[in-house]
Design a protein around this motif. Structure first.
Motif, PDB file in Angstrom:
ATOM      1  N   SER A 140      -4.304   6.068   4.121  1.00 24.11           N
ATOM      2  CA  SER A 140      -4.008   5.986   5.603  1.00 24.11           C
ATOM      3  C   SER A 140      -5.085   5.400   6.161  1.00 24.11           C
ATOM      4  O   SER A 140      -6.527   4.875   5.810  1.00 24.11           O
ATOM      5  CB  SER A 140      -5.136   7.635   6.307  1.00 24.11           C
ATOM      6  N   VAL A 141      -4.891   4.268   6.709  1.00 23.00           N
ATOM      7  CA  VAL A 141      -5.328   3.096   7.364  1.00 23.00           C
ATOM      8  C   VAL A 141      -6.059   3.434   8.046  1.00 23.00           C
ATOM      9  O   VAL A 141      -7.258   3.055   8.418  1.00 23.00           O
ATOM     10  CB  VAL A 141      -4.177   1.349   8.121  1.00 23.00           C
ATOM     11  N   HIS A 142      -5.541   4.469   8.749  1.00 28.05           N
ATOM     12  CA  HIS A 142      -6.634   5.299   9.792  1.00 28.05           C
ATOM     13  C   HIS A 142      -7.528   5.697   9.105  1.00 28.05           C
ATOM     14  O   HIS A 142      -8.941   5.730  10.458  1.00 28.05           O
ATOM     15  CB  HIS A 142      -5.483   6.235  10.619  1.00 28.05           C
ATOM     16  N   ARG A 143      -7.834   6.258   8.624  1.00 31.07           N
ATOM     17  CA  ARG A 143      -8.366   6.806   7.792  1.00 31.07           C
ATOM     18  C   ARG A 143      -9.806   6.299   6.369  1.00 31.07           C
ATOM     19  O   ARG A 143     -10.804   7.081   6.179  1.00 31.07           O
ATOM     20  CB  ARG A 143      -8.135   8.617   8.009  1.00 31.07           C
ATOM     21  N   LYS A 144      -8.851   5.169   6.338  1.00 32.17           N
ATOM     22  CA  LYS A 144      -9.144   4.756   5.283  1.00 32.17           C
ATOM     23  C   LYS A 144      -9.736   4.830   3.641  1.00 32.17           C
ATOM     24  O   LYS A 144     -11.110   5.610   3.181  1.00 32.17           O
ATOM     25  CB  LYS A 144     -10.643   3.891   5.447  1.00 32.17           C
ATOM     26  N   ARG A 145      -9.084   6.206   3.628  1.00 33.12           N
ATOM     27  CA  ARG A 145      -9.062   7.028   2.472  1.00 33.12           C
ATOM     28  C   ARG A 145      -7.267   7.011   2.011  1.00 33.12           C
ATOM     29  O   ARG A 145      -6.449   6.976   2.808  1.00 33.12           O
ATOM     30  CB  ARG A 145      -9.693   8.088   2.641  1.00 33.12           C
ATOM     31  N   TRP A 146      -7.555   8.135   0.976  1.00 33.83           N
ATOM     32  CA  TRP A 146      -5.850   8.289   0.071  1.00 33.83           C
ATOM     33  C   TRP A 146      -5.818   9.880   0.636  1.00 33.83           C
ATOM     34  O   TRP A 146      -6.657  10.418   0.278  1.00 33.83           O
ATOM     35  CB  TRP A 146      -6.067   8.101  -1.563  1.00 33.83           C
ATOM     36  N   VAL A 147      -4.644  10.137   0.940  1.00 32.85           N
ATOM     37  CA  VAL A 147      -3.936  11.026   1.473  1.00 32.85           C
ATOM     38  C   VAL A 147      -3.405  12.513   0.507  1.00 32.85           C
ATOM     39  O   VAL A 147      -2.671  11.877   0.236  1.00 32.85           O
ATOM     40  CB  VAL A 147      -3.350  11.360   2.896  1.00 32.85           C
ATOM     41  N   HIS A 148      -3.788  13.233  -0.148  1.00 39.06           N
ATOM     42  CA  HIS A 148      -2.628  14.385  -1.004  1.00 39.06           C
ATOM     43  C   HIS A 148      -1.754  14.673   0.174  1.00 39.06           C
ATOM     44  O   HIS A 148      -1.733  15.188   0.932  1.00 39.06           O
ATOM     45  CB  HIS A 148      -3.623  15.581  -0.842  1.00 39.06           C
ATOM     46  N   VAL A 149      -0.194  14.313  -0.841  1.00 33.29           N
ATOM     47  CA  VAL A 149       0.405  14.735  -0.122  1.00 33.29           C
ATOM     48  C   VAL A 149       1.565  15.711  -1.043  1.00 33.29           C
ATOM     49  O   VAL A 149       1.731  14.513  -2.300  1.00 33.29           O
ATOM     50  CB  VAL A 149       1.071  13.974   0.629  1.00 33.29           C
ATOM     51  N   ASP A 150       2.327  16.738  -0.775  1.00 30.76           N
ATOM     52  CA  ASP A 150       2.338  17.073  -1.880  1.00 30.76           C
ATOM     53  C   ASP A 150       4.959  17.823  -1.297  1.00 30.76           C
ATOM     54  O   ASP A 150       4.473  17.879  -0.279  1.00 30.76           O
ATOM     55  CB  ASP A 150       2.417  18.492  -1.893  1.00 30.76           C
ATOM     56  N   ALA A 151       5.241  17.363  -1.404  1.00 26.72           N
ATOM     57  CA  ALA A 151       6.436  16.905  -0.771  1.00 26.72           C
ATOM     58  C   ALA A 151       7.562  18.425  -1.172  1.00 26.72           C
ATOM     59  O   ALA A 151       8.092  18.774  -0.338  1.00 26.72           O
ATOM     60  CB  ALA A 151       7.330  16.196  -0.663  1.00 26.72           C
ATOM     61  N   CYS A 152       7.078  18.945  -2.582  1.00 24.03           N
ATOM     62  CA  CYS A 152       7.669  20.720  -2.548  1.00 24.03           C
ATOM     63  C   CYS A 152       7.445  21.237  -1.836  1.00 24.03           C
ATOM     64  O   CYS A 152       7.831  22.450  -1.128  1.00 24.03           O
ATOM     65  CB  CYS A 152       7.414  20.768  -4.033  1.00 24.03           C
ATOM     66  N   GLU A 153       6.229  21.135  -1.148  1.00 17.25           N
ATOM     67  CA  GLU A 153       5.547  22.155  -0.639  1.00 17.25           C
ATOM     68  C   GLU A 153       5.076  22.048   1.128  1.00 17.25           C
ATOM     69  O   GLU A 153       4.854  22.874   1.116  1.00 17.25           O
ATOM     70  CB  GLU A 153       3.846  22.202  -1.162  1.00 17.25           C
ATOM     71  N   GLU A 154       5.233  20.890   1.348  1.00 19.41           N
ATOM     72  CA  GLU A 154       5.512  20.169   2.400  1.00 19.41           C
ATOM     73  C   GLU A 154       3.423  20.229   3.048  1.00 19.41           C
ATOM     74  O   GLU A 154       3.585  20.850   4.262  1.00 19.41           O
ATOM     75  CB  GLU A 154       6.394  20.683   3.919  1.00 19.41           C
ATOM     76  N   ALA A 155       3.323  19.948   1.834  1.00 19.88           N
ATOM     77  CA  ALA A 155       2.077  19.658   1.969  1.00 19.88           C
ATOM     78  C   ALA A 155       1.100  18.831   2.171  1.00 19.88           C
ATOM     79  O   ALA A 155       1.505  17.698   1.881  1.00 19.88           O
ATOM     80  CB  ALA A 155       0.861  20.686   0.874  1.00 19.88           C
ATOM     81  N   TRP A 156      -0.113  18.609   4.276  1.00 19.59           N
ATOM     82  CA  TRP A 156      -0.625  17.020   4.258  1.00 19.59           C
ATOM     83  C   TRP A 156      -2.157  17.454   3.890  1.00 19.59           C
ATOM     84  O   TRP A 156      -2.425  18.873   4.290  1.00 19.59           O
ATOM     85  CB  TRP A 156       0.486  16.766   5.336  1.00 19.59           C
ATOM     86  N   ASP A 157      -2.194  16.958   3.185  1.00 22.14           N
ATOM     87  CA  ASP A 157      -3.795  16.459   2.912  1.00 22.14           C
ATOM     88  C   ASP A 157      -4.478  18.244   2.702  1.00 22.14           C
ATOM     89  O   ASP A 157      -5.347  18.505   3.364  1.00 22.14           O
ATOM     90  CB  ASP A 157      -5.069  16.092   4.107  1.00 22.14           C
ATOM     91  N   LYS A 158      -4.147  18.380   1.751  1.00 25.49           N
ATOM     92  CA  LYS A 158      -4.290  20.196   1.005  1.00 25.49           C
ATOM     93  C   LYS A 158      -4.698  19.823  -0.109  1.00 25.49           C
ATOM     94  O   LYS A 158      -3.698  20.021  -1.498  1.00 25.49           O
ATOM     95  CB  LYS A 158      -3.235  20.697   1.131  1.00 25.49           C
ATOM     96  N   PRO A 159      -5.946  19.237  -0.533  1.00 25.02           N
ATOM     97  CA  PRO A 159      -6.134  18.651  -1.933  1.00 25.02           C
ATOM     98  C   PRO A 159      -6.363  19.831  -2.693  1.00 25.02           C
ATOM     99  O   PRO A 159      -6.339  19.977  -4.093  1.00 25.02           O
ATOM    100  CB  PRO A 159      -7.460  17.658  -2.709  1.00 25.02           C
TER     101      PRO A 159
END
Length: 441
Positions: A270-289
């Motif tokens: 994420s350029v906006h947050r300047k960090r890597w964001v967890h994404v799990d397509a199987c679970e449709e999960a965004w930023d849920k490490p």
């Protein structure tokens, strides 16, 4: 009276002697630790040691038997070491092989083909709408407030929803192609030449559950993202492979995260947050490490992120409470793993400009600070749950919900219930048996 005065004087002398011995001991440890670091640097760089650090002599009044070992000091700081034993070398070869996955997504022809299957108008319209909502929410909180996510983040979030709900299909046991009845797994089969040419290194074999039919069904595990654009089905390996490539196609920087406990997922920068964001397509999960530990109840050892720019050990992002959710890391010493990460980064960045290398090194430094803060915040939360009564009575801390984990308390949703139970991923505290059918090779 004189006796009392003499006793006080003896106590003062004893205190002074103890204080002097303590200071000598502290200096000895400090000098010894510095000498160890210098000697390691000398052996690694073949350069002479600074003259300031001579070999210290122990204080004459303190014997070696009185000195504690403090073995943990040998790892402060951790110095990369090349693998020497066979087990570490195997781990190195495996990680180098896994690091090739993101390189496959840099093919311009593949990315062009991916964009043809993505409904770009739908994706960008949803992203624009969500971006405006987030911006309005930020402005309502006051001037200068920053939106939760940037526009490109919203593009990936829209792509995630479409991929999960409309494009890719989860497969446990493929249906019989003759009568469409359920099938039962019977083992593995060698890939046919056509399957092998399309990137299938292993094939699962299933038999129709209807006795009158009895047909066999082959299920190749494809590793080629181009083939997955046509098949559009699989388990976590295929999902992460195809979705990560699509994220790359829409212009995001991506990582492919390998987990030693038999799961893979994606990270998006994420350029906006300047960090890597967890994404799990199987679970449709965004930023849920914390999904896998607090949610699924798994215990994790290694979580290694691979990108076209290098590799990073990101286990600390996903394992916040080591005592509850960590598994022993015994595939190689930590110093060897650090060396392997540096080796992969150097290899991937060898042809980059100095400006790009400097930028990536800055990102690595920020991420290391972030990963350290994950551990610190977890420790601080555990300490905050302690009370005076708990400490005095020797009790463990009472359970109190962490607001950061509330979004990751659900069990696994991808796959059928029997498969989830077999893997122990239905919720926290369940066992974690391994299913060899879902291993990504």
């Amino acid at each position: 009276m004189e006796h009392s005065h003499g006793a006080h004087r003896a106590d003062d002398i004893e205190d002074a002697r103890i204080k002097d011995l303590t200071e000598r001991f502290r200096q000895t440890l400090s000098t010894k630790r510095m000498n160890e670091l210098v000697s390691r640097s000398v052996s690694r760089a073949s350069s002479p040691a600074p003259r300031d650090f001579g070999t210290p002599q122990p204080p004459p009044s303190v014997s070696d038997a009185q000195l504690p070992t403090y073995s943990s000091l040998r790892n402060i700081p951790l110095v990369p070491q090349a693998p020497q034993d066979a087990r570490s070398l195997r781990f190195k070869n495996m990680l180098h092989s896994l690091s090739n996955m993101p390189i496959r997504w840099e093919n311009p022809g593949l990315l062009d083909e991916a964009l043809r299957v993505v409904p770009l108008e739908q994706i960008y319209n949803e992203a624009e709408e969500e971006s405006q909502i987030l911006q309005a929410e930020a402005e309502s909180l006051g001037a200068g407030k920053k939106a939760a996510w940037g526009y490109q983040d919203c593009v990936v979030r829209a792509l995630l929803r479409w991929f999960k709900r409309s494009f890719f299909t989860w497969v446990n046991n493929p249906a019989c192609s003759r009568c469409y009845s359920p099938t039962i797994g019977v083992g593995m089969a060698a890939p046919l030449p056509d399957e092998q040419a399309r990137g299938a290194n292993q094939v699962e074999l299933y038999k129709c559950s209807v006795e009158q039919c009895g047909a066999y069904e082959r299920y190749p595990r494809y590793n080629d993202a181009f083939v997955l654009l046509q098949t559009r089905r699989g388990r976590c390996g295929e999902w992460a492979n195809c979705f990560s490539m699509l994220c790359r196609a829409v212009g995001s920087r991506v990582r492919w995260v390998w987990n030693a406990e038999d799961h893979v997922w994606t990270e998006v920068y994420s350029v906006h947050r300047k960090r890597w964001v967890h994404v799990d397509a199987c679970e449709e999960a965004w930023d849920k490490p914390r999904l896998y530990t607090e949610g699924w109840g798994k215990k994790l050892s290694y979580c290694i992120a691979f990108s076209a720019d290098g590799a990073m050990d990101v286990t600390r992002r996903y394992v916040r409470n080591v005592s509850k959710h960590a598994v022993e890391r015994n595939r190689a010493p930590e110093a060897v793993l650090l060396h392997i990460m540096d080796e992969i980064r150097a290899m991937r960045r060898s042809n980059m400009s100095k400006q790009d290398k400097f930028r990536l090194e800055g990102e690595d430094m920020r991420e290391n600070r972030e990963l350290r803060s994950c551990v610190i915040s977890s420790i601080a939360h555990e300490v905050s749950k302690l009370s005076v009564e708990d400490i005095m009575n020797g009790r463990s801390s009472r359970s109190r919900a962490d607001p950061d984990t509330q979004k990751a308390l659900e069990g696994r949703t991808s796959g059928n219930s029997e498969w989830i139970r077999a893997r122990g991923e239905g919720g926290r505290g369940q066992p974690n048996p391994q299913d060899p059918r879902n291993r990504q090779r």
